[in-house]
Design an enzyme around this catalytic site. Sequence first.
Site, mmCIF file in Angstrom:
data_model
loop_
_atom_site.group_PDB
_atom_site.id
_atom_site.type_symbol
_atom_site.label_atom_id
_atom_site.label_comp_id
_atom_site.label_asym_id
_atom_site.label_seq_id
_atom_site.Cartn_x
_atom_site.Cartn_y
_atom_site.Cartn_z
ATOM 1 N N GLY A 14 -11.919 12.382 -13.637
ATOM 2 C CA GLY A 14 -10.476 12.206 -13.550
ATOM 3 C C GLY A 14 -10.092 10.749 -13.724
ATOM 4 C CG HIS A 44 -8.310 20.594 -11.411
ATOM 5 N ND1 HIS A 44 -7.689 20.110 -10.292
ATOM 6 C CD2 HIS A 44 -9.203 19.654 -11.792
ATOM 7 C CE1 HIS A 44 -8.180 18.906 -10.018
ATOM 8 N NE2 HIS A 44 -9.097 18.605 -10.915
ATOM 9 C CD GLU A 63 -13.354 18.696 -10.884
ATOM 10 O OE1 GLU A 63 -13.520 17.619 -11.460
ATOM 11 O OE2 GLU A 63 -12.242 19.225 -10.732
ATOM 12 C CE LYS A 86 -7.280 15.206 -11.986
ATOM 13 N NZ LYS A 86 -7.533 14.972 -10.565
HETATM 14 P P1 PGA Z 1 -11.583 12.179 -10.006
HETATM 15 O O1 PGA Z 1 -10.968 13.592 -10.463
HETATM 16 O O2 PGA Z 1 -12.684 11.826 -10.977
HETATM 17 O O3 PGA Z 1 -10.405 11.233 -10.093
HETATM 18 O O4 PGA Z 1 -12.088 12.359 -8.632
HETATM 19 C C1 PGA Z 1 -11.803 14.620 -10.944
HETATM 20 C C2 PGA Z 1 -10.967 15.806 -11.348
HETATM 21 O O5 PGA Z 1 -9.948 16.072 -10.703
HETATM 22 O O6 PGA Z 1 -11.321 16.508 -12.317
#
Ligand code: PGA
Length: 216
Positions: free
Chosen positions: A199, A63, A133, A14
């Site tokens: 993430g 996303h 996701e 991110k």
């Molecule tokens: P997370 O995020 O592993 O922190 O839950 C996943 C993502 O947003 O791709």
Amino acid sequence: MTPGIRPLIAGNWKMHGLSADGLALARAVAAGAPGAAELLVCPPATLVAALAAALARFVILGHSERRGAYRETDPTVRAKAEAAIAAGLTPIVCVGEPEDDRLLGRAEEVVADQLAGSLPDGFAAAGGVVAYEPVWAIGTGRTPTEADIAAMHAMIRARLEARFGAAGGGLRILYGGSVKPGNAAAILAIPHVDGALVGGASLVAADFLGIAAAAG
Ligand code: PGA
């Protein structure tokens, strides 16, 4: 996993990291990379120039944080995927239902609609990747049941095969949302889970490599 498909473990950084942190994290991941899985780190745009020379050529599109915060629609995601393919990049297109739709029993319908609207015709030929996701699992520490992940990934596989034929059977379908070293092995063992989009845990090299190790 799907027989014959090499798992992909992708780190979704991110907007985290300054260039020195990012280089250090990328080097630690590269130095510790185990064998079976393909590893990918997806740094923020601010770090792409610093890291691009050494790393793979993928791009995360659609996303849920962008679909939500920037009102990206399926046609926008599809157009971006087309542009990415034309530029020689491999798109990772994210789909996933909000919690309300899961509770109302509409999760598969919502994801099927996103797939139909977000994937361009050239997706399979470009070796595109789908990441499932669930919105409510991102950054929350919550994950769907293994049965729910299995059902969703089987549906996605069926849609890919219906649209792209045999090529759709060979595309990677990642699961993302609160993947950690402690739950990765169980998630990656589910049929048609061909890797993970990670993430928070991708920001710590040992955690990311622990997830990769769980891929075999
Ligand atoms: P997370 O995020 O592993 O922190 O839950 C996943 C993502 O947003 O791709």
